[in-house]
Design a protein around this motif. Structure first.
Motif, mmCIF file in Angstrom:
data_model
loop_
_atom_site.group_PDB
_atom_site.id
_atom_site.type_symbol
_atom_site.label_atom_id
_atom_site.label_comp_id
_atom_site.label_asym_id
_atom_site.label_seq_id
_atom_site.Cartn_x
_atom_site.Cartn_y
_atom_site.Cartn_z
ATOM 1 N N LYS A 4 65.945 44.254 21.127
ATOM 2 C CA LYS A 4 65.923 43.367 19.977
ATOM 3 C C LYS A 4 64.637 43.600 19.195
ATOM 4 C CE LYS A 4 65.629 38.490 18.904
ATOM 5 N NZ LYS A 4 65.313 37.212 19.477
ATOM 6 N N ASN A 5 64.744 43.739 17.902
ATOM 7 C CA ASN A 5 63.573 43.979 17.076
ATOM 8 C C ASN A 5 62.708 42.722 17.036
ATOM 9 O OD1 ASN A 5 61.743 45.001 15.289
ATOM 10 N ND2 ASN A 5 63.039 44.678 13.492
ATOM 11 N N VAL A 6 61.480 42.859 17.461
ATOM 12 C CA VAL A 6 60.536 41.744 17.445
ATOM 13 C C VAL A 6 59.413 42.120 16.505
ATOM 14 C CG1 VAL A 6 58.933 40.385 18.821
ATOM 15 C CG2 VAL A 6 61.097 41.095 19.791
ATOM 16 N N ARG A 7 59.084 41.241 15.594
ATOM 17 C CA ARG A 7 58.028 41.549 14.638
ATOM 18 C C ARG A 7 56.681 41.601 15.337
ATOM 19 N NH1 ARG A 7 60.441 37.320 10.502
ATOM 20 N NH2 ARG A 7 62.246 38.504 9.937
ATOM 21 N N GLY A 8 55.853 42.488 14.863
ATOM 22 C CA GLY A 8 54.530 42.652 15.450
ATOM 23 C C GLY A 8 54.530 43.827 16.404
ATOM 24 N N ASP A 9 53.345 44.277 16.731
ATOM 25 C CA ASP A 9 53.168 45.440 17.591
ATOM 26 C C ASP A 9 53.143 44.977 19.041
ATOM 27 O OD1 ASP A 9 52.441 47.735 18.868
ATOM 28 O OD2 ASP A 9 50.682 48.125 17.632
ATOM 29 N N THR A 27 54.854 37.285 29.334
ATOM 30 C CA THR A 27 55.969 37.888 30.057
ATOM 31 C C THR A 27 55.856 39.408 29.969
ATOM 32 O OG1 THR A 27 57.343 37.744 28.065
ATOM 33 C CG2 THR A 27 57.548 35.956 29.674
ATOM 34 N N GLY A 28 56.557 40.087 30.855
ATOM 35 C CA GLY A 28 56.525 41.543 30.886
ATOM 36 C C GLY A 28 56.949 42.178 29.576
ATOM 37 N N ASP A 29 57.860 41.529 28.849
ATOM 38 C CA ASP A 29 58.294 42.082 27.564
ATOM 39 C C ASP A 29 57.396 41.610 26.413
ATOM 40 O OD1 ASP A 29 59.074 39.437 27.212
ATOM 41 O OD2 ASP A 29 61.206 39.886 27.032
ATOM 42 N N LEU A 30 56.341 40.839 26.711
ATOM 43 C CA LEU A 30 55.331 40.382 25.750
ATOM 44 C C LEU A 30 55.918 39.519 24.629
ATOM 45 C CD1 LEU A 30 53.278 43.683 25.505
ATOM 46 C CD2 LEU A 30 52.869 41.737 26.998
ATOM 47 N N ARG A 31 56.973 38.785 24.930
ATOM 48 C CA ARG A 31 57.614 37.938 23.924
ATOM 49 C C ARG A 31 57.324 36.454 24.120
ATOM 50 N NH1 ARG A 31 63.143 41.025 22.499
ATOM 51 N NH2 ARG A 31 62.252 43.084 22.713
ATOM 52 N N TYR A 32 56.749 36.091 25.256
ATOM 53 C CA TYR A 32 56.435 34.691 25.538
ATOM 54 C C TYR A 32 55.030 34.586 26.104
ATOM 55 C CZ TYR A 32 61.386 33.570 25.091
ATOM 56 O OH TYR A 32 62.657 33.406 24.607
ATOM 57 N N ILE A 33 54.362 33.482 25.791
ATOM 58 C CA ILE A 33 53.081 33.140 26.389
ATOM 59 C C ILE A 33 53.315 31.886 27.212
ATOM 60 C CG2 ILE A 33 50.678 32.498 25.986
ATOM 61 C CD1 ILE A 33 51.035 33.697 23.122
ATOM 62 N N TYR A 34 52.983 31.964 28.489
ATOM 63 C CA TYR A 34 53.119 30.812 29.376
ATOM 64 C C TYR A 34 51.758 30.165 29.585
ATOM 65 C CZ TYR A 34 57.824 32.313 30.498
ATOM 66 O OH TYR A 34 59.151 32.654 30.406
ATOM 67 N N PHE A 35 51.702 28.853 29.442
ATOM 68 C CA PHE A 35 50.498 28.063 29.702
ATOM 69 C C PHE A 35 50.727 27.317 31.009
ATOM 70 C CE2 PHE A 35 50.590 28.812 25.241
ATOM 71 C CZ PHE A 35 49.274 28.827 24.813
ATOM 72 N N MET A 36 49.738 27.388 31.902
ATOM 73 C CA MET A 36 49.850 26.723 33.199
ATOM 74 C C MET A 36 48.555 25.962 33.477
ATOM 75 S SD MET A 36 51.340 30.205 34.734
ATOM 76 C CE MET A 36 50.026 30.942 33.861
ATOM 77 N N ASP A 37 48.635 24.996 34.371
ATOM 78 C CA ASP A 37 47.464 24.201 34.764
ATOM 79 C C ASP A 37 46.705 23.693 33.544
ATOM 80 O OD1 ASP A 37 47.963 24.492 37.464
ATOM 81 O OD2 ASP A 37 46.753 26.303 37.635
ATOM 82 N N TYR A 38 47.440 23.259 32.525
ATOM 83 C CA TYR A 38 46.803 22.793 31.293
ATOM 84 C C TYR A 38 45.981 21.544 31.598
ATOM 85 C CZ TYR A 38 46.237 22.472 26.277
ATOM 86 O OH TYR A 38 45.711 22.461 25.008
ATOM 87 N N GLY A 39 44.714 21.596 31.311
ATOM 88 C CA GLY A 39 43.821 20.478 31.613
ATOM 89 C C GLY A 39 43.575 20.303 33.097
#
Length: 154
Positions: A21-26, A99-111
């Motif tokens: 799937k074409n994802v914008r950005g490098d 994620t491995g495909d660099l399409r998501y950023i996961y936030f954990m242990d917030y605060g």
């Protein structure tokens, strides 16, 4: 000759059908992009409608530190200092991963809370601008937040 044309046609169809799937950005530089600057929220919409930020959040920014730690920095008006004592923390720590495909950023242990987790879907990303989508549930209603961040210097 006909067999060669048919074979080439099948090859072209196969290659285009298997294309990601074409994802914008490098994609290959997304971690570098995220870590190169701090990121300030400039626009947010909730389910397509404009949403405003409280004054205490208008100068806040995210810092993504290499090694998967990060800080959400408070600006001049500290949202965490509800009593006005000046003793509130100046940032909220978190852990992050892509994620491995660099399409998501996961936030954990917030605060520092192991149960405080959320994710951003990257819609578009350059070294100067980051567009993400976050899905949350507020009062039993699914809300889609579309956010635009701009890079600010570290």
């Amino acid at each position: 000759m006909k067999k060669l044309v048919v074979l080439l046609l099948i090859l072209v169809v196969s290659v285009t059908a298997c294309k990601r799937k074409n994802v914008r950005g490098d994609l290959k530089n997304r971690r570098d992009m995220l870590e190169a600057s701090n990121w300030k929220l400039i626009n947010i919409t909730g389910n397509g409608g404009m949403t405003s930020l409280p004054p205490c959040q208008q100068d806040n920014y995210y810092e993504f530190i290499p090694g998967s730690s990060g800080k959400y920095h408070e600006g001049a008006i500290n949202c965490l200092d509800s009593l006005g004592t000046g003793n509130a923390p100046t940032y909220t720590p978190f852990l992050w991963q892509m994620t491995g495909d660099l399409r998501y950023i996961y936030f954990m242990d917030y605060g520092g809370d192991p149960d405080a987790r959320f994710q951003w879907e990257i819609l578009n990303m350059t070294f100067d601008k980051l567009d993400v989508r976050q899905r949350v549930v507020e009062n039993g209603i699914d809300v889609r937040l579309d956010m635009t961040f701009v890079a600010i210097s570290k």
